[in-house]
Design an enzyme around this catalytic site. Sequence first.
Site, PDB file in Angstrom:
ATOM      1  CG  ASP A   1      -6.742   3.383   2.753  1.00 27.70           C
ATOM      2  OD1 ASP A   1      -7.725   3.101   2.017  1.00 27.70           O
ATOM      3  OD2 ASP A   1      -6.576   4.521   3.224  1.00 27.70           O
TER       4      ASP A   1
ATOM      5  CE  LYS B   1      -1.071   2.537   3.167  1.00 27.78           C
ATOM      6  NZ  LYS B   1      -1.381   3.187   4.462  1.00 27.78           N
TER       7      LYS B   1
END
Length: 220
Positions: free
Chosen positions: A139, A121
Amino acid sequence: MLKKDRYKAFVDYFSTHNPDAETELHYSNPYELLVAVILSAQCTDKRINQVTPALFARYPEPESLAASSVEEVFSYIRSVSYPNNKAKHLVGMAQKLLAEFDGIVPEKVEDLVKLPGVGRKTANVISSVVYDNPAMAVDTHVFRVANRLGLTQRATTPLAVEKQLVKHLPEETIKVAHHWLILHGRYICLARKPKCEICPITYFCQYFSKNFSTQTAGNV
């Protein structure tokens, strides 16, 4: 609504109403963004923005951070989530950044994830924001909102969500779509109680269509 129509509605709405969406983290260079994103894991951007000015003043470049101790870094970030681990990650990240990348934040995701504290991420955020690559960082907000809107189906992992979004979004929108999803999740499509009553995109939201009839739409 067909998937392609849902994606079109999503892109059309946000391209019109928030075409220049960007991260809410404060930074002035790639190194600072990398530090801020590492710190932001399971923590709010608001909190990180309160912590980073003093941190960046003390460690304005990777060299000073790499030469610091974990204990000293901890003293600057004690108010964020998991400060012990993050202090270790920041020092290790800076040391590896100097040792393997000459202090320059790399562009490729496969290089970024070699740095301590940097998962996929975070790597996608850096690749996207710093280098303008069509990378989709997933996320908790992106994961939740993409699923509720119906942009993803049976995607049970962040990587699965990432792959579906990248596959169906126009390439030129992938970078900004990450921010569209995050901001919508942060302020309207909340985890525990989504604000469907003020949401402007219920007309193509799968969650809304499943949970509220047309008769109750005005009284969500």
